[in-house]
Design a protein around this motif. Sequence first.
Motif, PDB file in Angstrom:
ATOM      1  N   HIS A 121       0.687  -1.335  -0.174  1.00 29.40           N
ATOM      2  CA  HIS A 121       0.000   0.009   0.010  1.00 29.40           C
ATOM      3  C   HIS A 121       0.919   1.320  -0.110  1.00 29.40           C
ATOM      4  O   HIS A 121       0.604   2.373  -0.569  1.00 29.40           O
ATOM      5  N   ILE A 173       2.099   2.043  -3.388  1.00 33.08           N
ATOM      6  CA  ILE A 173       1.082   2.501  -4.398  1.00 33.08           C
ATOM      7  C   ILE A 173       0.859   3.883  -3.841  1.00 33.08           C
ATOM      8  O   ILE A 173       0.532   4.833  -4.672  1.00 33.08           O
ATOM      9  N   THR A 225      -5.612   4.501   1.214  1.00 37.30           N
ATOM     10  CA  THR A 225      -5.090   3.982  -0.066  1.00 37.30           C
ATOM     11  C   THR A 225      -6.018   3.066  -0.712  1.00 37.30           C
ATOM     12  O   THR A 225      -6.557   3.226  -1.790  1.00 37.30           O
ATOM     13  N   LYS A 226      -6.388   2.166   0.097  1.00 35.10           N
ATOM     14  CA  LYS A 226      -7.235   1.107  -0.430  1.00 35.10           C
ATOM     15  C   LYS A 226      -8.540   1.525  -0.810  1.00 35.10           C
ATOM     16  O   LYS A 226      -9.431   1.244  -1.786  1.00 35.10           O
ATOM     17  N   GLU A 230      -9.439   4.689  -1.705  1.00 34.34           N
ATOM     18  CA  GLU A 230      -9.680   5.606  -2.753  1.00 34.34           C
ATOM     19  C   GLU A 230      -9.562   4.719  -4.040  1.00 34.34           C
ATOM     20  O   GLU A 230     -10.206   5.048  -4.973  1.00 34.34           O
ATOM     21  N   ILE A 231      -9.044   3.759  -3.998  1.00 33.72           N
ATOM     22  CA  ILE A 231      -8.662   2.684  -5.112  1.00 33.72           C
ATOM     23  C   ILE A 231     -10.289   2.020  -5.518  1.00 33.72           C
ATOM     24  O   ILE A 231     -10.633   1.933  -6.449  1.00 33.72           O
ATOM     25  N   GLU A 255     -12.763   4.165  -6.865  1.00 32.37           N
ATOM     26  CA  GLU A 255     -12.525   4.427  -8.160  1.00 32.37           C
ATOM     27  C   GLU A 255     -13.005   3.136  -9.230  1.00 32.37           C
ATOM     28  O   GLU A 255     -13.736   3.378 -10.074  1.00 32.37           O
ATOM     29  N   ARG A 304      -8.840  -0.387 -12.744  1.00 30.89           N
ATOM     30  CA  ARG A 304      -7.881   0.162 -12.085  1.00 30.89           C
ATOM     31  C   ARG A 304      -7.529  -0.690 -10.625  1.00 30.89           C
ATOM     32  O   ARG A 304      -6.450  -0.741 -10.094  1.00 30.89           O
ATOM     33  N   ARG A 305      -8.755  -1.235 -10.011  1.00 33.97           N
ATOM     34  CA  ARG A 305      -8.392  -2.135  -8.669  1.00 33.97           C
ATOM     35  C   ARG A 305      -7.392  -3.144  -8.781  1.00 33.97           C
ATOM     36  O   ARG A 305      -6.788  -3.469  -7.896  1.00 33.97           O
ATOM     37  N   LEU A 350      -3.993  -3.319  -6.987  1.00 31.64           N
ATOM     38  CA  LEU A 350      -4.111  -3.834  -5.725  1.00 31.64           C
ATOM     39  C   LEU A 350      -3.311  -5.381  -5.574  1.00 31.64           C
ATOM     40  O   LEU A 350      -3.038  -6.047  -4.608  1.00 31.64           O
TER      41      LEU A 350
END
Length: 376
Positions: A187, A190, A224-225, A227-228, A231, A238-239, A242
């Motif tokens: 994370h 990222i 961080t997680k 926000e992704i 999206e 985009r995910r 992870l």
Amino acid sequence: MRIPVVAAGAAYDVVVAEAFGGLGATLAERREPGRCVVVTNPVVGPLHAAALLAELRGARWLPEVLEVPDGEANKTLASWQALVEGLLVARVDRQTPILALGGGVTGDLVGFAAASVLRGVPLVQVPTTLLAMVDSSVGGKTGVNTPHGKNLVGAFHQPELVWAALDTLRTLPDAELRCGFGEVVKHVVIRGEQALAACEALAPALLARDADALAHVVADSVRTKAEIVAEDPLEAGRRAILNLGHTLGHAIEAVCGYGVIRHGEAVALGLLGVTRYAAGRGWLVEPGFPARLQALCGALGLPTHVPPGVDTAALVAAVGFDKKRTRGMLRLVVPSAPGRIDLRSIAAEEVPALVEALPSLAASDPVAPRASSWSP
Ligand SMILES: NC(=O)c1ccc[n+]([C@@H]2O[C@H](COP(=O)([O-])OP(=O)(O)OC[C@H]3O[C@@H](n4cnc5c(N)ncnc54)[C@H](O)[C@@H]3O)[C@@H](O)[C@H]2O)c1
Ligand SMILES: [Zn+2]
């Protein structure tokens, strides 16, 4: 600390707190207190269920307790079926919150039962491992393993509250804590330079289980997680970032044997491998990035090299089975720089080079191996 998550039409908070105090009242903001079901396992239940039940009762909830078996080997359709039947016997309805108290295994299993019983009942994740706090409890992925592979049956079911009580980590074995650090490193890479530098500075405090340091990285990881996931809640694109470190990580887990090397440790090695591979391809912004990551892994007690004796050919074959492989090409999540993660495709013929980029104990390895946490 309250971190809002918005995903697939759902909005909920992840609360990073010292203990359970306030959980019952926070849940009551969402729905009138009444019956609820706490589902835990025989390891976590005796350690932490009493405190959770007291908190719930204090906020006028009427909790019942159900148990699921512990361990990855029990994250199965059979356990899911037994739990669903237990929930039906308990006569849950669509207003009855189900609280999953435990690590990622319990969270995934209970989450899938909550997603499917009555076509969906409210779910509260109460993660008690670092990995579950920073990763599995956020984002709504639930599911179980099958003989065909891990996590192949499941559903997206967003929780309505996630409550990470850091005090519960006091009873977590060191090896499980390290596992969480693997996903934390993922994370921060990222997230970007600032998060990475903060994690480097906090590494000794994290290893010593300093509460403030843990609170910082848990909150940062959750952001961080979140926000992704916001999206791309259903992993349409985009995910996938992870999955950083997971292509090689899953292969290492499969070849070394589950339990010999833990998931988070394998992910850290996978991250080192893909970063070194990217360096070889000239994809990195900073050539010193692999060595920097290796130092961070070492500082967090994560392995910095693949255990001796691991068969390279077996790793190559295992990467070939990775879910993300399509039409002869392998989708790879590449950390070009802190905060800059790219999705690239490489030809299947490149897989041996990818595997060989893993740091090993071989004398030819350009990056000196350090003592690692790995034990046979
Ligand atoms: N849904 C997702 O998005 C997602 C993401 C990452 C991982 N996962 C899943 O998470 C699972 C791994 O989760 P995990 O690493 O938390 O493992 P785990 O749930 O098996 O927990 C590890 C062990 O620690 C015990 N434990 C938990 N909390 C404890 C505590 N506070 N004190 C003492 N012991 C405690 C557990 O009962 C278990 O024995 C895997 O099944 C993986 O597929 C899911
Ligand atoms: Zn993972």
